[in-house]
Write a protein that holds these residues in place. Structure first.
Motif, PDB file in Angstrom:
ATOM      1  N   ARG A 251       0.816  -1.203   0.000  1.00 44.43           N
ATOM      2  CA  ARG A 251       0.000   0.000   0.000  1.00 44.43           C
ATOM      3  C   ARG A 251       0.858   1.265   0.000  1.00 44.43           C
ATOM      4  NH1 ARG A 251      -3.282  -3.191   3.417  1.00 44.43           N
ATOM      5  NH2 ARG A 251      -2.233  -2.355   5.280  1.00 44.43           N
ATOM      6  N   LYS A 252       1.972   1.271   0.750  1.00 43.83           N
ATOM      7  CA  LYS A 252       2.854   2.436   0.797  1.00 43.83           C
ATOM      8  C   LYS A 252       3.503   2.659  -0.561  1.00 43.83           C
ATOM      9  CE  LYS A 252       6.796   4.374   3.314  1.00 43.83           C
ATOM     10  NZ  LYS A 252       7.511   4.755   2.085  1.00 43.83           N
ATOM     11  N   TRP A 253       3.931   1.550  -1.191  1.00 41.86           N
ATOM     12  CA  TRP A 253       4.569   1.697  -2.524  1.00 41.86           C
ATOM     13  C   TRP A 253       3.595   2.266  -3.541  1.00 41.86           C
ATOM     14  CZ3 TRP A 253       3.326  -0.878  -7.110  1.00 41.86           C
ATOM     15  CH2 TRP A 253       4.199  -0.660  -8.175  1.00 41.86           C
ATOM     16  N   ASP A 256       3.340   5.840  -3.006  1.00 40.97           N
ATOM     17  CA  ASP A 256       4.551   6.507  -3.511  1.00 40.97           C
ATOM     18  C   ASP A 256       4.528   6.610  -5.033  1.00 40.97           C
ATOM     19  OD1 ASP A 256       5.497   6.892  -0.968  1.00 40.97           O
ATOM     20  OD2 ASP A 256       6.808   5.102  -0.981  1.00 40.97           O
ATOM     21  N   VAL A 257       4.071   5.561  -5.705  1.00 42.42           N
ATOM     22  CA  VAL A 257       4.003   5.581  -7.176  1.00 42.42           C
ATOM     23  C   VAL A 257       3.065   6.689  -7.636  1.00 42.42           C
ATOM     24  CG1 VAL A 257       3.185   4.323  -9.209  1.00 42.42           C
ATOM     25  CG2 VAL A 257       4.629   3.183  -7.510  1.00 42.42           C
ATOM     26  N   ALA A 258       1.902   6.777  -6.970  1.00 42.62           N
ATOM     27  CA  ALA A 258       0.949   7.812  -7.352  1.00 42.62           C
ATOM     28  C   ALA A 258       1.545   9.205  -7.151  1.00 42.62           C
ATOM     29  CB  ALA A 258      -0.325   7.653  -6.533  1.00 42.62           C
ATOM     30  N   ARG A 267       9.512  10.491  -3.928  1.00 42.30           N
ATOM     31  CA  ARG A 267       8.789   9.274  -3.540  1.00 42.30           C
ATOM     32  C   ARG A 267       8.846   8.223  -4.631  1.00 42.30           C
ATOM     33  NH1 ARG A 267       3.166  10.816  -0.779  1.00 42.30           N
ATOM     34  NH2 ARG A 267       3.294   8.545  -0.357  1.00 42.30           N
ATOM     35  N   CYS A 268       9.671   8.464  -5.645  1.00 39.59           N
ATOM     36  CA  CYS A 268       9.823   7.453  -6.694  1.00 39.59           C
ATOM     37  C   CYS A 268      10.745   6.334  -6.180  1.00 39.59           C
ATOM     38  CB  CYS A 268      10.396   8.072  -7.971  1.00 39.59           C
ATOM     39  SG  CYS A 268       9.318   9.310  -8.704  1.00 39.59           S
TER      40      CYS A 268
END
Length: 274
Positions: A251-253, A256-258, A267-268
């Motif tokens: 969920r965190k990734w 970060d992608v968004a 956050r990439c």
């Protein structure tokens, strides 16, 4: 399981001779029964009181072979104490006095190794030892009237008196011989009974050891089973924790992608490894 003493051939002969007189008088035998049980409360020996009983099967020496009588005693023990006897045996003696002495000897020789339990029991058709044996008739109860013994004819001469005196002397000698043989038979039977009681005690101890070993094995299996259950529960908890952590990381990734796609390059990051 029925355990009973085995009398020698000589003892059986003596016992049969000793019992024949009382049996000829009434058809009733003085009887005493005993049995043993091994329970959680310890080793118990169950003892009946003495009684007179007409038997469907003649005894073998001093040993009662009437299976119904011994079975009824076991039922009485079960009904009164809840215990199931491992072995039960009934005995007889030549008369009331010898039976009472035998009962006293049995109690004295076993009181140290067994918990003695008295069973209040009088089988069907039996009479207490306080009953006058002369009043018991074969196949029935006490007679309503005792038959007087016929009067002996008076001696008619000195020769008859001498013959009578000689007959009395011979009778006394025979009676003394019978008493000696009876005492020998009783001593032999008591010795064999003590041996049987010792054997029964050994069997009871062996049963207790077997029960203890079976309990130990059961407890060991229970311990192993519980350890495996605890290990399984710990592994399951660890697995669930790892699944939850992986889901959180995913969920965190995705967040970060968004954010990265929206222009926040800080956050990439690559996708988390499962």
């Amino acid at each position: 399981m029925k355990i009973a003493p085995i009398l020698s051939a000589a003892a059986l002969a003596f016992a049969s001779a000793a019992l024949s007189s009382a049996q000829a008088q009434s058809g009733y035998y003085p009887v005493f029964c005993q049995g043993i049980a091994v329970g959680s409360g310890g080793n118990s020996m169950f003892l009946s009181s003495g009684f007179y009983q007409a038997l469907s099967t003649p005894p073998e020496g001093y040993l009662i072979t009437d299976a119904t009588l011994t079975a009824d005693f076991a039922k009485a023990v079960k009904a009164q104490t809840g215990e199931t006897v491992l072995g039960q045996t009934c005995y007889t003696r030549a008369d009331r006095q010898e039976l009472e002495a035998f009962i006293a000897t049995t109690r004295a020789s076993n009181g140290g190794n067994w918990k003695l339990v008295d069973v209040t029991w009088l089988p069907t058709g039996a009479y207490p030892l306080t009953t006058n044996l002369a009043d018991l008739q074969p196949g029935g109860g006490p007679s309503s009237r005792a038959t007087p013994a016929p009067a002996a004819p008076p001696a008619s001469s000195a020769a008859a008196t001498a013959r009578s005196a000689e007959a009395d002397r011979v009778a006394i000698e025979l009676r003394q011989r019978e008493q000696a043989e009876r005492r020998l038979a009783i001593a032999k039977a008591d010795e064999e009974l003590r041996a049987v009681n010792a054997q029964q005690a050994q069997m009871a101890e062996a049963q207790l050891r077997k029960n203890a070993e079976e309990q130990r094995i059961f407890e060991e299996k229970q311990r192993v089973y519980e350890e495996r259950q605890r290990a399984f529960a710990a592994a399951e908890a660890k697995y669930q924790a790892e699944v939850k952590a992986a889901a959180e990381a995913r969920r965190k990734w995705e967040a970060d992608v968004a954010a990265c796609q929206a222009g926040d390059t800080t956050r990439c990051a690559p996708a988390p490894q499962p």
